[in-house]
Write a protein that holds these residues in place. Structure first.
Motif, PDB file in Angstrom:
ATOM      1  N   ASN A 186      47.775  51.276  44.830  1.00 19.17           N
ATOM      2  CA  ASN A 186      48.067  50.186  43.875  1.00 19.17           C
ATOM      3  C   ASN A 186      46.752  49.683  43.265  1.00 19.17           C
ATOM      4  OD1 ASN A 186      50.668  50.469  44.630  1.00 19.17           O
ATOM      5  ND2 ASN A 186      50.330  49.211  46.540  1.00 19.17           N
ATOM      6  N   ARG A 187      45.604  50.293  43.401  1.00 20.26           N
ATOM      7  CA  ARG A 187      44.568  49.530  42.788  1.00 20.26           C
ATOM      8  C   ARG A 187      44.700  49.232  41.338  1.00 20.26           C
ATOM      9  NH1 ARG A 187      37.946  50.777  43.243  1.00 20.26           N
ATOM     10  NH2 ARG A 187      37.472  49.457  42.160  1.00 20.26           N
ATOM     11  N   THR A 188      45.238  50.325  40.583  1.00 15.67           N
ATOM     12  CA  THR A 188      45.340  50.185  39.077  1.00 15.67           C
ATOM     13  C   THR A 188      46.400  49.103  38.901  1.00 15.67           C
ATOM     14  OG1 THR A 188      47.038  51.909  39.029  1.00 15.67           O
ATOM     15  CG2 THR A 188      44.773  52.548  38.813  1.00 15.67           C
ATOM     16  N   GLN A 189      47.297  49.056  39.314  1.00 19.50           N
ATOM     17  CA  GLN A 189      48.302  47.939  39.234  1.00 19.50           C
ATOM     18  C   GLN A 189      47.613  46.568  39.549  1.00 19.50           C
ATOM     19  OE1 GLN A 189      51.368  49.553  41.811  1.00 19.50           O
ATOM     20  NE2 GLN A 189      52.578  49.664  40.031  1.00 19.50           N
ATOM     21  N   VAL A 190      46.743  46.362  40.324  1.00 21.23           N
ATOM     22  CA  VAL A 190      46.280  45.102  40.771  1.00 21.23           C
ATOM     23  C   VAL A 190      45.030  44.859  39.901  1.00 21.23           C
ATOM     24  CG1 VAL A 190      47.379  44.843  43.046  1.00 21.23           C
ATOM     25  CG2 VAL A 190      45.076  45.739  42.770  1.00 21.23           C
ATOM     26  N   GLN A 191      44.461  45.826  39.221  1.00 22.14           N
ATOM     27  CA  GLN A 191      43.178  45.570  38.415  1.00 22.14           C
ATOM     28  C   GLN A 191      43.394  44.254  37.687  1.00 22.14           C
ATOM     29  OE1 GLN A 191      42.228  49.001  36.243  1.00 22.14           O
ATOM     30  NE2 GLN A 191      39.942  48.696  36.385  1.00 22.14           N
ATOM     31  N   PRO A 192      44.234  43.768  37.029  1.00 21.03           N
ATOM     32  CA  PRO A 192      44.309  42.685  36.060  1.00 21.03           C
ATOM     33  C   PRO A 192      44.154  41.454  37.058  1.00 21.03           C
ATOM     34  CG  PRO A 192      46.166  43.962  35.448  1.00 21.03           C
ATOM     35  CD  PRO A 192      45.502  44.747  36.626  1.00 21.03           C
ATOM     36  N   VAL A 193      44.517  41.449  38.220  1.00 16.51           N
ATOM     37  CA  VAL A 193      44.260  40.561  39.098  1.00 16.51           C
ATOM     38  C   VAL A 193      42.887  40.296  39.817  1.00 16.51           C
ATOM     39  CG1 VAL A 193      45.093  39.324  41.557  1.00 16.51           C
ATOM     40  CG2 VAL A 193      46.583  40.558  39.984  1.00 16.51           C
TER      41      VAL A 193
ATOM     42  N   LEU B  87      37.580  37.807  39.401  1.00 20.00           N
ATOM     43  CA  LEU B  87      36.109  37.847  38.849  1.00 20.00           C
ATOM     44  C   LEU B  87      35.640  36.718  38.063  1.00 20.00           C
ATOM     45  CD1 LEU B  87      35.395  41.959  38.672  1.00 20.00           C
ATOM     46  CD2 LEU B  87      34.790  40.396  40.454  1.00 20.00           C
ATOM     47  N   GLU B  88      36.749  36.722  37.038  1.00 14.10           N
ATOM     48  CA  GLU B  88      36.271  35.658  35.922  1.00 14.10           C
ATOM     49  C   GLU B  88      36.369  34.201  36.689  1.00 14.10           C
ATOM     50  OE1 GLU B  88      35.233  33.890  32.673  1.00 14.10           O
ATOM     51  OE2 GLU B  88      35.772  36.133  32.977  1.00 14.10           O
TER      52      GLU B  88
ATOM     53  N   GLY C  81      32.802  45.859  44.194  1.00 12.30           N
ATOM     54  CA  GLY C  81      32.325  44.987  45.276  1.00 12.30           C
ATOM     55  C   GLY C  81      33.440  44.071  45.883  1.00 12.30           C
ATOM     56  N   LEU C  82      34.253  43.679  44.964  1.00 10.54           N
ATOM     57  CA  LEU C  82      35.370  42.745  45.309  1.00 10.54           C
ATOM     58  C   LEU C  82      36.347  43.671  46.183  1.00 10.54           C
ATOM     59  CD1 LEU C  82      36.795  40.001  45.599  1.00 10.54           C
ATOM     60  CD2 LEU C  82      37.731  40.604  43.545  1.00 10.54           C
ATOM     61  N   TRP C  83      36.380  44.885  45.671  1.00  5.36           N
ATOM     62  CA  TRP C  83      37.489  45.772  46.284  1.00  5.36           C
ATOM     63  C   TRP C  83      37.121  46.371  47.500  1.00  5.36           C
ATOM     64  CZ3 TRP C  83      42.318  46.771  45.468  1.00  5.36           C
ATOM     65  CH2 TRP C  83      43.076  47.923  46.076  1.00  5.36           C
ATOM     66  N   GLU C  84      35.687  46.455  47.486  1.00 11.07           N
ATOM     67  CA  GLU C  84      35.364  46.989  48.946  1.00 11.07           C
ATOM     68  C   GLU C  84      35.511  45.735  50.023  1.00 11.07           C
ATOM     69  OE1 GLU C  84      31.330  48.298  48.584  1.00 11.07           O
ATOM     70  OE2 GLU C  84      32.061  50.055  47.153  1.00 11.07           O
ATOM     71  N   TYR C  85      35.288  44.398  49.490  1.00 14.62           N
ATOM     72  CA  TYR C  85      35.376  43.332  50.560  1.00 14.62           C
ATOM     73  C   TYR C  85      36.990  43.383  50.949  1.00 14.62           C
ATOM     74  CZ  TYR C  85      36.624  38.734  51.735  1.00 14.62           C
ATOM     75  OH  TYR C  85      37.115  37.577  52.341  1.00 14.62           O
ATOM     76  N   LEU C  86      37.696  43.455  50.166  1.00 13.45           N
ATOM     77  CA  LEU C  86      39.314  43.385  50.350  1.00 13.45           C
ATOM     78  C   LEU C  86      39.567  44.453  51.338  1.00 13.45           C
ATOM     79  CD1 LEU C  86      40.691  42.811  46.801  1.00 13.45           C
ATOM     80  CD2 LEU C  86      40.883  41.212  48.979  1.00 13.45           C
TER      81      LEU C  86
ATOM     82  N   SER D 286      43.789  34.566  46.983  1.00  7.25           N
ATOM     83  CA  SER D 286      43.311  33.734  47.912  1.00  7.25           C
ATOM     84  C   SER D 286      41.718  33.736  48.369  1.00  7.25           C
ATOM     85  CB  SER D 286      44.231  33.941  49.185  1.00  7.25           C
ATOM     86  OG  SER D 286      44.067  35.012  50.028  1.00  7.25           O
ATOM     87  N   VAL D 287      41.204  35.028  47.817  1.00  7.60           N
ATOM     88  CA  VAL D 287      39.547  35.096  48.115  1.00  7.60           C
ATOM     89  C   VAL D 287      38.942  34.043  47.666  1.00  7.60           C
ATOM     90  CG1 VAL D 287      37.443  36.670  47.809  1.00  7.60           C
ATOM     91  CG2 VAL D 287      39.882  37.796  48.199  1.00  7.60           C
ATOM     92  N   LYS D 288      38.203  33.515  48.740  1.00  9.35           N
ATOM     93  CA  LYS D 288      37.430  32.266  48.390  1.00  9.35           C
ATOM     94  C   LYS D 288      35.872  32.858  48.311  1.00  9.35           C
ATOM     95  CE  LYS D 288      39.674  29.184  51.341  1.00  9.35           C
ATOM     96  NZ  LYS D 288      39.630  28.595  52.753  1.00  9.35           N
ATOM     97  N   VAL D 289      35.263  32.348  47.285  1.00  8.91           N
ATOM     98  CA  VAL D 289      33.748  32.635  47.077  1.00  8.91           C
ATOM     99  C   VAL D 289      32.868  32.619  48.271  1.00  8.91           C
ATOM    100  CG1 VAL D 289      31.581  32.059  45.697  1.00  8.91           C
ATOM    101  CG2 VAL D 289      33.981  31.776  44.532  1.00  8.91           C
ATOM    102  N   SER D 290      33.064  31.573  49.028  1.00  7.62           N
ATOM    103  CA  SER D 290      32.279  31.380  50.318  1.00  7.62           C
ATOM    104  C   SER D 290      32.514  32.749  51.097  1.00  7.62           C
ATOM    105  CB  SER D 290      32.299  30.101  50.950  1.00  7.62           C
ATOM    106  OG  SER D 290      33.747  29.972  51.194  1.00  7.62           O
TER     107      SER D 290
END
Length: 98
Positions: A10-17, A22-23, A37-42, A65-69
């Motif tokens: 589902n990575r391509t489907q959630v890519q806009p999210v 990232l923005e 990097g964000l995907w690996e964190y998830l 729901s990912v927080k920067v911290s």
């Protein structure tokens, strides 16, 4: 990285999210985060114990729901895990073991 995560399909489907998140990070002053990097964190942190393929709305909710911290804590811990300390320097070793 491991072979393939359950949610990789589902990575391509959630890519806009992912791009939206990232923005948000950039607006908060964190420019060093990449989509990979964000995907690996998830995968390694948020979805580590997921045994079934998540539904699309669940993935989107988790990404938003990912927080920067939380992300920065993860990156810091991962960098400590991969850092090699020089054990040749006895002074440095004593300082670390205080």
């Amino acid at each position: 990285m491991e072979n393939s995560h359950i949610n990789e399909n589902n990575r391509t489907q959630v890519q806009p999210v992912l791009k939206s998140k990232l923005e948000e990070f950039r607006l908060l002053g964190v420019d060093s985060v990449t989509e990979q990097g964000l995907w690996e964190y998830l995968i390694k942190k948020k979805w580590k114990k997921v045994k079934h393929e998540m539904r699309l709305y669940e993935m989107i909710q988790e990404i938003l729901s990912v927080k920067v911290s939380d992300y920065l804590n993860y990156v810091t811990i991962e960098s400590y895990k991969t850092t090699e300390f020089s054990l040749d320097n006895e002074e440095e070793l004593k300082e670390l073991l205080k």
